[in-house]
Design an enzyme around this catalytic site. Structure first.
Site, PDB file in Angstrom:
ATOM      1  N   GLY A  84      -8.420   4.662   7.675  1.00  0.00           N
ATOM      2  CA  GLY A  84      -8.092   6.084   7.781  1.00  0.00           C
ATOM      3  C   GLY A  84      -6.602   6.332   7.915  1.00  0.00           C
ATOM      4  CG  PHE A  85      -5.085   7.406  10.442  1.00  0.00           C
ATOM      5  CD1 PHE A  85      -4.576   8.650  10.067  1.00  0.00           C
ATOM      6  CD2 PHE A  85      -6.354   7.344  11.000  1.00  0.00           C
ATOM      7  CE1 PHE A  85      -5.327   9.808  10.246  1.00  0.00           C
ATOM      8  CE2 PHE A  85      -7.111   8.497  11.190  1.00  0.00           C
ATOM      9  CZ  PHE A  85      -6.597   9.726  10.810  1.00  0.00           C
ATOM     10  N   GLY A  86      -2.411   4.481   8.303  1.00  0.00           N
ATOM     11  CA  GLY A  86      -1.509   3.338   8.302  1.00  0.00           C
ATOM     12  C   GLY A  86      -0.986   3.099   9.707  1.00  0.00           C
ATOM     13  CG  MET A 146     -11.405  -2.091   6.136  1.00  0.00           C
ATOM     14  SD  MET A 146      -9.912  -1.782   5.164  1.00  0.00           S
ATOM     15  CE  MET A 146      -8.841  -0.970   6.342  1.00  0.00           C
ATOM     16  N   GLY A 174       1.292  -1.783   4.279  1.00  0.00           N
ATOM     17  CA  GLY A 174       1.829  -0.446   4.034  1.00  0.00           C
ATOM     18  C   GLY A 174       3.070  -0.152   4.830  1.00  0.00           C
ATOM     19  CB  SER A 175       3.527   1.075   8.318  1.00  0.00           C
ATOM     20  OG  SER A 175       2.755   0.073   8.932  1.00  0.00           O
ATOM     21  CG  ASP A 203      -6.097  -2.329   3.740  1.00  0.00           C
ATOM     22  OD1 ASP A 203      -4.957  -2.113   4.178  1.00  0.00           O
ATOM     23  OD2 ASP A 203      -6.767  -1.467   3.120  1.00  0.00           O
ATOM     24  N   GLY A 204      -4.615  -3.808   6.755  1.00  0.00           N
ATOM     25  CA  GLY A 204      -4.413  -3.137   8.031  1.00  0.00           C
ATOM     26  C   GLY A 204      -3.649  -3.970   9.034  1.00  0.00           C
ATOM     27  CB  SER A 220      -0.882  -0.002   1.252  1.00  0.00           C
ATOM     28  OG  SER A 220      -1.384   1.300   1.478  1.00  0.00           O
ATOM     29  CG  MET A 271     -11.189   3.881   2.900  1.00  0.00           C
ATOM     30  SD  MET A 271      -9.560   3.846   3.689  1.00  0.00           S
ATOM     31  CE  MET A 271      -8.527   3.851   2.225  1.00  0.00           C
ATOM     32  CG  MET A 327      -8.116   7.731   2.953  1.00  0.00           C
ATOM     33  SD  MET A 327      -7.197   7.745   4.511  1.00  0.00           S
ATOM     34  CE  MET A 327      -6.339   6.171   4.394  1.00  0.00           C
ATOM     35  CG  HIS A 368      -9.363   0.686   0.312  1.00  0.00           C
ATOM     36  ND1 HIS A 368      -8.684   0.489   1.501  1.00  0.00           N
ATOM     37  CD2 HIS A 368     -10.688   0.731   0.651  1.00  0.00           C
ATOM     38  CE1 HIS A 368      -9.551   0.425   2.499  1.00  0.00           C
ATOM     39  NE2 HIS A 368     -10.767   0.575   2.011  1.00  0.00           N
ATOM     40  CG  ASP A 426      -5.099   2.909   1.273  1.00  0.00           C
ATOM     41  OD1 ASP A 426      -6.068   2.128   1.245  1.00  0.00           O
ATOM     42  OD2 ASP A 426      -3.966   2.581   1.667  1.00  0.00           O
ATOM     43  CG  HIS A 460      -4.188  -1.269  -1.151  1.00  0.00           C
ATOM     44  ND1 HIS A 460      -5.345  -1.991  -1.340  1.00  0.00           N
ATOM     45  CD2 HIS A 460      -4.453  -0.400  -0.144  1.00  0.00           C
ATOM     46  CE1 HIS A 460      -6.270  -1.570  -0.486  1.00  0.00           C
ATOM     47  NE2 HIS A 460      -5.755  -0.605   0.257  1.00  0.00           N
TER      48      HIS A 460
HETATM   49  C1  DX5 Z   1      -5.843   2.103   6.111  1.00  0.00           C
HETATM   50  C2  DX5 Z   1      -5.546   1.747   4.684  1.00  0.00           C
HETATM   51  C3  DX5 Z   1      -4.473   0.741   4.513  1.00  0.00           C
HETATM   52  C4  DX5 Z   1      -3.121   1.141   5.041  1.00  0.00           C
HETATM   53  C5  DX5 Z   1      -2.546  -0.069   5.720  1.00  0.00           C
HETATM   54  O1  DX5 Z   1      -7.045   2.775   6.180  1.00  0.00           O
HETATM   55  O2  DX5 Z   1      -6.701   1.265   4.022  1.00  0.00           O
HETATM   56  O3  DX5 Z   1      -4.369   0.302   3.157  1.00  0.00           O
HETATM   57  O4  DX5 Z   1      -2.215   1.566   4.050  1.00  0.00           O
HETATM   58  O5  DX5 Z   1      -1.390   0.305   6.358  1.00  0.00           O
HETATM   59  P1  DX5 Z   1      -0.656  -0.641   7.415  1.00  0.00           P
HETATM   60  O6  DX5 Z   1      -0.179  -1.860   6.646  1.00  0.00           O
HETATM   61  O7  DX5 Z   1       0.451   0.217   7.897  1.00  0.00           O
HETATM   62  O8  DX5 Z   1      -1.643  -0.990   8.472  1.00  0.00           O
HETATM   63 ZN    ZN Z   2      -6.472   0.296   2.046  1.00  0.00          ZN
END
Ligand code: DX5
Ligand code: ZN
Length: 224
Positions: A141-143, A136, A196-197, A174-175, A7, A67, A36, A65, A34, A32
């Site tokens: 909303g956040f990584g 999810m 992601g992170s 995801d997450g 992501s 949101m 928002m 994705h 995101d 991926h």
């Molecule tokens: C969160 C996003 C994710 C995010 C995941 O709302 O939809 O795609 O990038 O990040 P990590 O892997 O750091 O949880």
């Molecule tokens: Zn996502």
């Protein structure tokens, strides 16, 4: 085949093409993206122009994705910009069947997403048309948030339903995906693992993806 799907939310947005190229070298098929809107989730990210620009830099599949509160209005724009698949939240779509068909009519694969508080049972009447279901495993909303283990139960439920009903949708999570939980997620029946992170905040993103792919492959081998 089980896939690791990086992501870009945790990538450096000022060097996005370069960041994508780095993970591409690990042999991934998809990234991926995101989106928002500051309404459906308390954060803002990016729009179709960025997807269009990124489309010129890579042949990777784009897993978008959404949101956002108005997917019917914006999904077509993301498809025109180069999205190969678009996922919309069950919670944002009063006419979910129509929205999923709209995405498919515009030439992309259509996925439905459920938040941690939304049960799998709410998807019963769309599972025969979706291309994939995204579970999810954090509140969106956040990584960099902590994985909610109850999502494993949802993956198992979806895997069981697709076998019982002879359906062929893919299951995505995801997450909070990390090296520590990849084995459990794959053994629960998940096909695509968004991360992601764990990837972009590591010293060597490509090496991290490769390591994750290996862990996923090992878990697939022992899946019964
Ligand atoms: C969160 C996003 C994710 C995010 C995941 O709302 O939809 O795609 O990038 O990040 P990590 O892997 O750091 O949880
Ligand atoms: Zn996502």
């Amino acid at each position: 085949m089980v896939q690791i799907v990086p992501s870009i939310l945790s990538a450096d947005f000022a060097r996005l093409a370069e960041e994508v190229a780095r993970v591409e070298r690990a042999g991934i098929a998809m990234i991926h993206i995101d989106v928002m809107d500051g309404h459906f989730v308390p954060n803002l990210t990016l729009g179709p122009p960025l997807v269009k620009s990124l489309r010129r830099t890579t042949n990777l599949e784009f897993d978008v994705h959404l949101m956002i509160t108005d997917p019917d209005q914006f999904a077509p724009l993301f498809i025109e910009a180069g999205a190969n698949q678009v996922s919309v939240h069950q919670e944002a779509c009063p006419h979910l069947d129509r929205t999923l068909r709209l995405i498919q009519e515009r030439g992309a694969r259509a996925g439905v997403v459920i938040n941690p508080a939304t049960p799998v049972s709410t998807l019963e009447d769309v599972l025969d048309i979706v291309d994939h279901v995204l579970v999810m495993s954090v509140n969106p909303g956040f990584g960099n948030q902590r994985f909610l283990p109850r999502s494993l139960h949802k993956i198992r439920q979806l895997d069981r339903i697709r076998h019982e009903r002879h359906l062929d949708f893919q299951i995505e999570i995801d997450g909070g995906v990390s090296r520590a939980n990849i084995g459990d997620i794959v053994r629960a029946g998940c096909d695509w693992l968004v991360t992601g992170s764990a990837v972009f905040e590591s010293a060597d993103p490509a090496a991290t993806v490769k390591e994750m792919q290996q862990l996923a492959g090992e878990a697939t081998a022992v899946k019964v």
